[in-house]
Design a protein around this motif. Structure first.
Motif, PDB file in Angstrom:
ATOM      1  N   TYR A 196      -4.943   5.083   4.408  1.00 52.13           N
ATOM      2  CA  TYR A 196      -4.274   4.161   5.245  1.00 52.13           C
ATOM      3  C   TYR A 196      -4.388   4.188   6.589  1.00 52.13           C
ATOM      4  O   TYR A 196      -4.342   3.066   7.482  1.00 52.13           O
ATOM      5  CB  TYR A 196      -2.841   4.494   4.781  1.00 52.13           C
ATOM      6  CG  TYR A 196      -1.571   3.569   5.029  1.00 52.13           C
ATOM      7  CD1 TYR A 196      -1.841   2.199   4.957  1.00 52.13           C
ATOM      8  CD2 TYR A 196      -0.293   3.886   5.288  1.00 52.13           C
ATOM      9  CE1 TYR A 196      -0.724   1.351   5.394  1.00 52.13           C
ATOM     10  CE2 TYR A 196       0.757   3.135   5.485  1.00 52.13           C
ATOM     11  CZ  TYR A 196       0.567   2.017   5.645  1.00 52.13           C
ATOM     12  OH  TYR A 196       1.642   0.844   5.693  1.00 52.13           O
ATOM     13  N   ILE A 203       1.806   2.919  -3.226  1.00 48.62           N
ATOM     14  CA  ILE A 203       0.607   3.609  -4.196  1.00 48.62           C
ATOM     15  C   ILE A 203       1.002   5.086  -4.631  1.00 48.62           C
ATOM     16  O   ILE A 203       0.971   5.133  -5.847  1.00 48.62           O
ATOM     17  CB  ILE A 203      -0.832   3.521  -3.265  1.00 48.62           C
ATOM     18  CG1 ILE A 203      -1.194   2.102  -3.092  1.00 48.62           C
ATOM     19  CG2 ILE A 203      -1.566   4.416  -4.178  1.00 48.62           C
ATOM     20  CD1 ILE A 203      -2.222   2.163  -2.717  1.00 48.62           C
ATOM     21  N   GLY A 204       1.479   5.755  -3.641  1.00 52.29           N
ATOM     22  CA  GLY A 204       2.016   7.146  -4.176  1.00 52.29           C
ATOM     23  C   GLY A 204       2.997   7.084  -5.380  1.00 52.29           C
ATOM     24  O   GLY A 204       2.946   7.661  -6.438  1.00 52.29           O
ATOM     25  N   VAL A 231      -4.590   8.667   0.037  1.00 53.97           N
ATOM     26  CA  VAL A 231      -4.163   7.217   0.225  1.00 53.97           C
ATOM     27  C   VAL A 231      -3.639   7.123   1.916  1.00 53.97           C
ATOM     28  O   VAL A 231      -3.994   6.297   2.574  1.00 53.97           O
ATOM     29  CB  VAL A 231      -3.058   6.963  -0.616  1.00 53.97           C
ATOM     30  CG1 VAL A 231      -2.000   5.643  -0.022  1.00 53.97           C
ATOM     31  CG2 VAL A 231      -3.282   6.765  -1.943  1.00 53.97           C
ATOM     32  N   ASP A 232      -3.014   8.513   2.277  1.00 52.24           N
ATOM     33  CA  ASP A 232      -2.464   8.265   3.493  1.00 52.24           C
ATOM     34  C   ASP A 232      -3.580   8.230   4.635  1.00 52.24           C
ATOM     35  O   ASP A 232      -3.605   7.435   5.482  1.00 52.24           O
ATOM     36  CB  ASP A 232      -1.638   9.315   3.964  1.00 52.24           C
ATOM     37  CG  ASP A 232      -0.114   9.472   3.433  1.00 52.24           C
ATOM     38  OD1 ASP A 232      -0.047   8.280   2.731  1.00 52.24           O
ATOM     39  OD2 ASP A 232       0.648  10.422   3.381  1.00 52.24           O
ATOM     40  N   ILE A 240       0.893  -1.170  -0.043  1.00 48.63           N
ATOM     41  CA  ILE A 240      -0.113  -0.013   0.023  1.00 48.63           C
ATOM     42  C   ILE A 240       0.776   1.308   0.130  1.00 48.63           C
ATOM     43  O   ILE A 240       0.382   2.117  -0.683  1.00 48.63           O
ATOM     44  CB  ILE A 240      -0.908   0.139   1.106  1.00 48.63           C
ATOM     45  CG1 ILE A 240      -1.799  -1.264   1.185  1.00 48.63           C
ATOM     46  CG2 ILE A 240      -1.588   1.169   1.447  1.00 48.63           C
ATOM     47  CD1 ILE A 240      -2.735  -1.390   2.388  1.00 48.63           C
ATOM     48  N   THR A 241       1.958   1.267   0.771  1.00 49.69           N
ATOM     49  CA  THR A 241       2.909   2.418   0.784  1.00 49.69           C
ATOM     50  C   THR A 241       3.366   2.897  -0.598  1.00 49.69           C
ATOM     51  O   THR A 241       4.010   3.740  -1.040  1.00 49.69           O
ATOM     52  CB  THR A 241       3.975   2.329   1.633  1.00 49.69           C
ATOM     53  OG1 THR A 241       4.817   0.997   1.231  1.00 49.69           O
ATOM     54  CG2 THR A 241       3.637   1.983   3.245  1.00 49.69           C
ATOM     55  N   MET A 251      -3.914  12.801  -4.409  1.00 49.16           N
ATOM     56  CA  MET A 251      -4.061  11.471  -4.132  1.00 49.16           C
ATOM     57  C   MET A 251      -3.179  10.785  -3.149  1.00 49.16           C
ATOM     58  O   MET A 251      -3.586   9.841  -2.174  1.00 49.16           O
ATOM     59  CB  MET A 251      -3.573  10.886  -5.587  1.00 49.16           C
ATOM     60  CG  MET A 251      -4.461  10.957  -6.813  1.00 49.16           C
ATOM     61  SD  MET A 251      -6.045  10.653  -6.469  1.00 49.16           S
ATOM     62  CE  MET A 251      -5.960   8.746  -6.528  1.00 49.16           C
TER      63      MET A 251
END
Lengths: 312, 424
Positions: free
Chosen positions: A298, A237-238, A294-295, A234-235, A290
């Motif tokens: 998360y 994604i950025g 996401v953060d 997931i990290t 974005m």
């Protein structure tokens, strides 16, 4: 928690403003005005043009106008494409770019993660080697090379494999090339990341405990291993959004797709400064928002995230 | 002392002697090198890197043309030539631009002059280059209406003519011929190439301006490697100094410095590089500067992290107690101790700099013509991709091999220098 979100949001806004200011300063420090051409325009004409686009105002007023426009989400007119607003270009460009970007994203998720898991479960078996070989190629070969190879092999170069159109998105088949080329790097990266994180998780004590408790293997995997193995993914994604975004510049150029990336490259070749500025700010804002989303997601999903991140 | 009976002593055996000898202690670097040598991919990577460097540095000494030399007759020649046997032992090659060459045994190509019959042959030079089938058909029909059998070129060979009828290529889709050309010499017609031979004059072929691709790929290697090395150096200098100061000073200084890094890092770095490239005049120096000026943020973060943990250690305290100045502590004590991760990060930086450079060249922000990096070569090859694929394959292959080699080497170095990061 709310405090953390508000703080992140404010920082994001400030960052966008800084980026906008920086692009403004950079674009206005270029020697020669936007109307400097190889064939010099008459002085009077340049004056009329500068007046029309308010380029004869003091720089500080231009900056104020630009920022005010930004707050109204107005990015100004193009200097090269007469009568076209930067907003229009972006609105025109979003659908194709978003489509191939989204498809690439889906491809990365539905292929990258399973491949990584399979590879980890079959560590040092032939399938692992094959997957890792492909993934290593994928992260090292630039996307424009992949794209041109796809065109060459599947769109005419090899007569027996002439399955895809060379350019455009007019037929569904036209998506295959751009999406594959765009996804290639991130797909390989996600596969490698999933594999190494899965291997790490499988060595943990809680997996052994779960197995010792007699929980069925597939349940151990689904409930304990895979869930935890996906956290590092997931990290990514950025950076993945960034990779797809910059990848789309060349992919759209190669496949002749009328997306934002294509317009961006075109504006660079034409030295169309307002368009360069506008699209840069748009990209930066999109990316920052974005990453922020996401953060936040998360933080909501994973209770272990601490909200004092700013202090570290 | 003299009462000790010498007989009570026993000589040590050779084996025991060996046992007692202290093994030479390995330094950090010796240990790392030993580990690096054991890793096969890393050694492959190292070999690849050395090969590419040699290819770029020494290669151009062995070719007798420069990267900018143009040979108009030798445009678009493939690395492998299909040759037709028009007479016993006499072979000709037909290039994509319809230039005909006599190919002697030694591989020296000899272009044949086209026999011009007044206006009849006008407008044929570019047929078959980059036209879609429908356009081609249209053009052919127009021409056929004008003069019958216009798809004919006559070349002069000695006293005789070689006639080329390329109408078959144009009608291939409809009529289902399995050959493209009919080459007639002294009444004999040949339709199929006898064999393909290596192009001895241009091992990698030539581009659309008749420049030797091998030389251009070699010079491309020079540019790509130069950009990568110089950008990595700039990145190293800025990143290490910046990160070291932030990490060592800590507190507010650190906070402000790292917020700046955060802002830079909050947009895709390629975007900033593109802006810098637009702002300055495109060229070799600009690329190096732009890449170096942007990618340092990652290095700064890494070094700062190292500094934070290293500065708490006793040797720093000792140095400080002895009155050593901050500057000297950073340069003499802290940075050398962080060298391992720094080197790993630099090796990883090189392929991404090569990638960024070829990416920039590919979108038209690269070095200025006639200089060409691999990205420029790939970009130039794009328009003729389906007809002259080799023009893309060589630069693309060079990029891929170099990236692979540096990545393998970087992975190996990471495992060797920083065992904590090692993955299972």
């Amino acid at each position: 928690m709310a405090k953390y979100f508000i703080k992140r949001f404010v920082v994001a806004i400030i960052t966008i403003l800084i980026i906008a200011t920086l692009t403004f300063v950079m674009m206005h420090s270029i020697p020669g005005g936007p109307f400097t051409r190889e064939k010099a325009l008459p002085e009077a004409q340049i004056q009329i043009l500068e007046e029309k686009y308010h380029l004869d105002d003091p720089l500080i007023k231009q900056y104020g106008d630009y920022m005010a426009g930004l707050f109204r989400l107005d990015l100004g007119p193009s200097f090269v494409k007469i009568g076209v607003e930067v907003n229009e270009l972006i609105a025109l460009g979003i659908p194709p770019t978003a489509k191939i970007g989204l498809f690439a994203l889906i491809l990365i998720v539905i292929l990258g993660i399973p491949f990584g898991i399979i590879s980890a479960l079959k560590q040092n078996k032939p399938i692992d080697y094959i997957v890792m070989f492909m993934a290593t190629l994928g992260v090292t070969i630039p996307s424009f090379v992949v794209a041109t190879l796809i065109i060459f092999v599947f769109a005419g170069g090899v007569p027996a494999l002439n399955w895809l159109p060379t350019f455009g998105l007019t037929s569904p088949l036209g998506y295959i090339g751009p999406v594959l080329a765009l996804a290639g790097y991130s797909l390989s990266f996600v596969t490698r990341l999933t594999r190494s994180s899965m291997l790490e998780v499988l060595r943990q004590d809680y997996i052994r405990t779960a197995r010792a408790n007699g929980i069925r293997e597939y349940k151990v995997m689904a409930k304990h291993a895979i869930k935890n193995a996906l956290i590092p993914v997931i990290t990514y994604i950025g950076p993945m959004i960034a990779a797809i975004m910059t990848g789309s510049f060349v992919i759209e150029k190669i496949f002749h797709i009328p997306g934002i990336g294509g317009y961006f490259i075109e504006s660079i070749t034409n030295r169309d400064y307002t368009v360069i500025m506008g699209i840069t700010v748009f990209y930066a804002a999109f990316y920052i928002i974005m990453v922020l989303l996401v953060d936040v997601a998360y933080a909501l999903v994973d209770p272990r995230i601490k909200f004092t991140k700013g202090k570290s | 002392m003299s009462d000790i009976n010498k007989n009570k002593f026993v000589f040590v055996s050779d084996r025991e002697k060996e046992h007692d000898e202290a093994r030479k202690s390995l330094t950090y670097w010796a240990d790392a090198f030993r580990r690096l040598r054991k890793s096969k991919p890393a050694m492959f990577g190292l070999a690849g890197v050395i090969l590419v460097v040699l290819f770029g540095l020494i290669g151009p000494l062995f070719t007798n043309v420069s990267y900018s030399d143009q040979e108009n007759d030798h445009r678009n020649l493939a690395p492998r030539l299909a040759i037709y046997e028009i007479e016993e032992g006499v072979f000709v090659h037909l290039s994509g631009d319809y230039n005909m060459f006599i190919v002697p045994e030694d591989g020296n190509l000899q272009v044949l002059e086209v026999y011009e019959e007044e206006e009849e042959l006008e407008g044929r030079s570019d047929v078959g280059e980059m036209l879609s089938p429908s356009e081609m058909r249209k053009q052919r029909e127009e021409e056929a209406a004008k003069v019958e059998n216009v798809n004919l070129i006559k070349y002069m060979y000695g006293e005789e003519f070689i006639e080329l009828d390329y109408s078959f290529k144009l009608e291939r889709d409809e009529k289902g011929h399995d050959f493209d050309f009919a080459i007639t010499y002294k009444g004999n017609t040949v339709n199929y190439p006898a064999k393909t031979v290596a192009n001895k004059l241009y091992p990698f072929g030539t581009d659309s301006l008749g420049r030797d691709l091998l030389t251009r790929v070699m010079f491309g290697a020079r540019i790509s490697l130069l950009v990568a090395a110089a950008a990595t150096l700039v990145n190293f200098l800025i990143g290490v100094v910046y990160g070291a100061i932030a990490g060592y000073k800590g507190g507010r200084t650190d906070n402000i410095m790292m917020r700046i890094v955060d802002v830079i890092n909050s947009v895709p770095l390629v975007l900033i590089i593109i802006l810098l490239m637009v702002m300055f005049e495109a060229g070799l120096g600009t690329i190096i500067l732009a890449i170096g000026l942007v990618y340092w943020v990652n290095m700064a973060r890494l070094v700062r992290g190292q500094m934070l943990s290293l500065k708490e250690q006793e040797f720093v305290l000792a140095a400080r107690a002895l009155g050593v100045r901050s500057r000297k502590i950073i340069t003499r004590h802290l940075i050398p101790n962080a060298m391992g991760p720094i080197i790993v990060s630099m090796t990883m930086m090189i392929p991404s700099a090569i990638f960024t450079e070829s990416f920039l060249s590919f979108i038209g922000l690269g070095v200025s013509a006639p200089m060409a990096s691999w990205g420029t070569l790939a970009n130039n090859a794009l328009s003729g991709l389906l007809t002259y694929p080799y023009q893309l394959m060589f630069p693309a292959g060079a990029i891929a091999i170099t990236m692979l080699a540096f990545n393998f080497l970087g992975d190996g170095l990471r495992d060797a220098l920083d065992p904590r990061l090692r993955k299972g």
